[in-house]
Scaffold this motif. Structure first.
Motif, PDB file in Angstrom:
ATOM      1  N   PHE A 100     -12.930  89.473  38.931  1.00 23.28           N
ATOM      2  CA  PHE A 100     -11.768  90.408  38.786  1.00 23.28           C
ATOM      3  C   PHE A 100     -10.645  89.741  39.803  1.00 23.28           C
ATOM      4  N   ASN A 101      -9.705  89.218  39.260  1.00 24.96           N
ATOM      5  CA  ASN A 101      -8.653  88.725  40.152  1.00 24.96           C
ATOM      6  C   ASN A 101      -7.392  89.385  39.825  1.00 24.96           C
ATOM      7  N   VAL A 102      -6.441  89.462  40.663  1.00 26.74           N
ATOM      8  CA  VAL A 102      -5.193  89.960  40.666  1.00 26.74           C
ATOM      9  C   VAL A 102      -4.179  88.905  40.593  1.00 26.74           C
ATOM     10  N   ILE A 103      -2.796  88.970  39.970  1.00 23.78           N
ATOM     11  CA  ILE A 103      -1.908  87.891  40.340  1.00 23.78           C
ATOM     12  C   ILE A 103      -0.744  88.801  40.920  1.00 23.78           C
ATOM     13  N   ILE A 104       0.014  88.234  42.071  1.00 23.65           N
ATOM     14  CA  ILE A 104       1.089  88.912  42.692  1.00 23.65           C
ATOM     15  C   ILE A 104       2.223  88.020  42.249  1.00 23.65           C
ATOM     16  N   ASN A 105       3.409  88.762  42.685  1.00 22.69           N
ATOM     17  CA  ASN A 105       4.686  88.017  42.512  1.00 22.69           C
ATOM     18  C   ASN A 105       5.197  87.637  44.062  1.00 22.69           C
ATOM     19  N   THR A 106       6.353  87.129  43.997  1.00 26.84           N
ATOM     20  CA  THR A 106       6.949  86.630  45.342  1.00 26.84           C
ATOM     21  C   THR A 106       6.988  87.642  46.444  1.00 26.84           C
ATOM     22  N   GLU A 107       7.169  88.927  46.017  1.00 24.63           N
ATOM     23  CA  GLU A 107       7.118  89.906  46.934  1.00 24.63           C
ATOM     24  C   GLU A 107       5.902  90.541  47.297  1.00 24.63           C
ATOM     25  N   GLY A 108       4.852  89.877  46.806  1.00 22.92           N
ATOM     26  CA  GLY A 108       3.358  90.565  47.010  1.00 22.92           C
ATOM     27  C   GLY A 108       2.893  91.594  46.273  1.00 22.92           C
ATOM     28  N   SER A 109       3.739  92.214  45.267  1.00 23.93           N
ATOM     29  CA  SER A 109       3.396  93.030  44.377  1.00 23.93           C
ATOM     30  C   SER A 109       2.405  92.636  43.115  1.00 23.93           C
ATOM     31  N   ILE A 110       1.407  93.425  42.934  1.00 27.51           N
ATOM     32  CA  ILE A 110       0.569  93.144  41.716  1.00 27.51           C
ATOM     33  C   ILE A 110       1.319  93.200  40.399  1.00 27.51           C
ATOM     34  N   VAL A 111       1.309  92.137  39.586  1.00 29.25           N
ATOM     35  CA  VAL A 111       1.878  91.976  38.326  1.00 29.25           C
ATOM     36  C   VAL A 111       0.981  92.077  37.106  1.00 29.25           C
ATOM     37  N   SER A 112      -0.520  91.520  37.266  1.00 32.55           N
ATOM     38  CA  SER A 112      -1.114  91.437  36.312  1.00 32.55           C
ATOM     39  C   SER A 112      -2.629  91.698  37.157  1.00 32.55           C
ATOM     40  N   ALA A 113      -3.547  91.485  36.129  1.00 33.67           N
ATOM     41  CA  ALA A 113      -5.119  91.531  36.462  1.00 33.67           C
ATOM     42  C   ALA A 113      -5.703  90.926  35.617  1.00 33.67           C
ATOM     43  N   VAL A 114      -6.959  89.910  35.853  1.00 34.71           N
ATOM     44  CA  VAL A 114      -7.673  89.451  34.883  1.00 34.71           C
ATOM     45  C   VAL A 114      -9.137  89.724  35.224  1.00 34.71           C
ATOM     46  N   SER A 115      -9.885  89.776  34.226  1.00 30.54           N
ATOM     47  CA  SER A 115     -11.621  90.050  34.546  1.00 30.54           C
ATOM     48  C   SER A 115     -12.319  89.509  33.466  1.00 30.54           C
ATOM     49  N   GLY A 116     -13.527  89.470  33.675  1.00 32.19           N
ATOM     50  CA  GLY A 116     -14.411  89.195  32.851  1.00 32.19           C
ATOM     51  C   GLY A 116     -15.414  87.716  33.215  1.00 32.19           C
ATOM     52  N   ASN A 117     -15.624  87.112  32.198  1.00 32.16           N
ATOM     53  CA  ASN A 117     -16.316  85.767  32.526  1.00 32.16           C
ATOM     54  C   ASN A 117     -15.385  85.066  33.533  1.00 32.16           C
ATOM     55  N   TYR A 118     -15.858  84.285  34.512  1.00 34.50           N
ATOM     56  CA  TYR A 118     -15.294  83.776  35.366  1.00 34.50           C
ATOM     57  C   TYR A 118     -14.413  82.568  34.861  1.00 34.50           C
ATOM     58  N   ILE A 119     -14.825  81.890  33.840  1.00 32.89           N
ATOM     59  CA  ILE A 119     -14.109  80.711  33.368  1.00 32.89           C
ATOM     60  C   ILE A 119     -12.884  81.352  32.606  1.00 32.89           C
ATOM     61  N   GLU A 120     -13.336  82.250  31.469  1.00 35.42           N
ATOM     62  CA  GLU A 120     -12.345  82.877  30.662  1.00 35.42           C
ATOM     63  C   GLU A 120     -11.221  83.474  31.299  1.00 35.42           C
ATOM     64  N   ALA A 121     -11.659  84.352  32.315  1.00 33.25           N
ATOM     65  CA  ALA A 121     -10.742  84.985  33.129  1.00 33.25           C
ATOM     66  C   ALA A 121      -9.745  84.147  33.890  1.00 33.25           C
TER      67      ALA A 121
ATOM     68  N   TYR B 289      -8.743  81.113  33.153  1.00 33.37           N
ATOM     69  CA  TYR B 289      -7.672  80.455  32.245  1.00 33.37           C
ATOM     70  C   TYR B 289      -6.757  81.514  31.729  1.00 33.37           C
ATOM     71  N   GLU B 290      -7.099  82.963  31.816  1.00 36.62           N
ATOM     72  CA  GLU B 290      -5.978  83.913  31.406  1.00 36.62           C
ATOM     73  C   GLU B 290      -5.248  83.959  32.397  1.00 36.62           C
ATOM     74  N   GLY B 291      -5.584  84.010  33.786  1.00 37.04           N
ATOM     75  CA  GLY B 291      -4.783  84.000  34.805  1.00 37.04           C
ATOM     76  C   GLY B 291      -3.994  82.962  35.039  1.00 37.04           C
ATOM     77  N   CYS B 292      -4.509  81.793  34.807  1.00 38.90           N
ATOM     78  CA  CYS B 292      -3.458  80.776  34.641  1.00 38.90           C
ATOM     79  C   CYS B 292      -2.315  80.864  33.612  1.00 38.90           C
ATOM     80  N   LYS B 293      -2.510  81.341  32.522  1.00 39.18           N
ATOM     81  CA  LYS B 293      -1.553  81.627  31.506  1.00 39.18           C
ATOM     82  C   LYS B 293      -0.379  82.584  32.248  1.00 39.18           C
ATOM     83  N   VAL B 294      -0.934  83.600  32.897  1.00 39.14           N
ATOM     84  CA  VAL B 294      -0.155  84.330  33.255  1.00 39.14           C
ATOM     85  C   VAL B 294       0.649  83.966  34.452  1.00 39.14           C
TER      86      VAL B 294
END
Length: 190
Positions: A2-23, A25-30
């Motif tokens: 489970f990983n979160v993606i933050i913006n330049t202000e430090g706010s969470i803008v998205s999250a990805v979870s699941g298989n560590y490889i698939e998640a 790469y999904e995070g990379c797309k975001v």
């Protein structure tokens, strides 16, 4: 995973979870959608800043900025990094050792391979970028700390530009990255 993606202000803008490889790469797309910028060609000069405190608190934290800026500059070009570096090099002794105690990239690589650490790797990448481009830091940093890494330190952007213009001339394709730590340049492919 489970990983979160933050913006330049430090706010969470998205999250990805699941298989560590698939998640991953999904995070990379975001992150690519949020933080990449298209460029048509690489520049002669890139001027970048992390976007202020705390992203520029030390040389080690500035690694994110220079790693992104290198994607936008031609081989032999100049990267000017504006980074306060009020706490010096930062990181641990591995950072200082890798930057200050070796005379060439081969010696640094041997040390990195002998006993790998992320700190050594970050410092090695800095030195590698400075081996194929002209890196100038506008910072409150002791120039002697980075001298063996072929990194120049000056106090003002005017000094950095004057050094660049003397070496390369004034008619330079230039990019300015005001949030360099969070901006990833990508060459247009079509």
């Amino acid at each position: 995973m489970f990983n979160v993606i933050i913006n330049t202000e430090g706010s969470i803008v998205s999250a990805v979870s699941g298989n560590y490889i698939e998640a991953f790469y999904e995070g990379c797309k975001v992150v690519e959608k949020l933080d990449s910028v298209s460029i048509n060609e690489k520049a002669d000069l890139v001027i970048a800043t992390a976007g202020g405190y705390p992203k520029d608190i030390n040389f080690y934290q500035t690694s994110k900025t220079i790693m992104n800026a290198k994607e936008a500059v031609k081989i032999g070009g100049t990267i000017i990094i504006l980074s306060q570096c009020s706490e010096g090099l930062g990181g641990n002794e591995d950072v200082k050792n890798m930057i200050s105690n070796y005379d060439n990239m081969l010696e640094r690589e041997k040390e990195l391979r002998r006993e790998y650490s992320i700190s050594k790797d970050v410092a090695y990448i800095f030195c590698d970028i400075a081996s194929w481009s002209n890196v100038i830091f506008v910072a409150d940093l002791d120039p002697n700390l980075v001298k063996k890494a072929s990194i120049t330190v000056v106090k003002t952007i005017e000094e950095a530009l004057e050094l660049t213009y003397k070496k390369k001339g004034r008619n330079l394709k230039t990019y300015v990255m005001s949030h360099g730590a969070n901006t990833f340049p990508k060459i247009n492919e079509g």
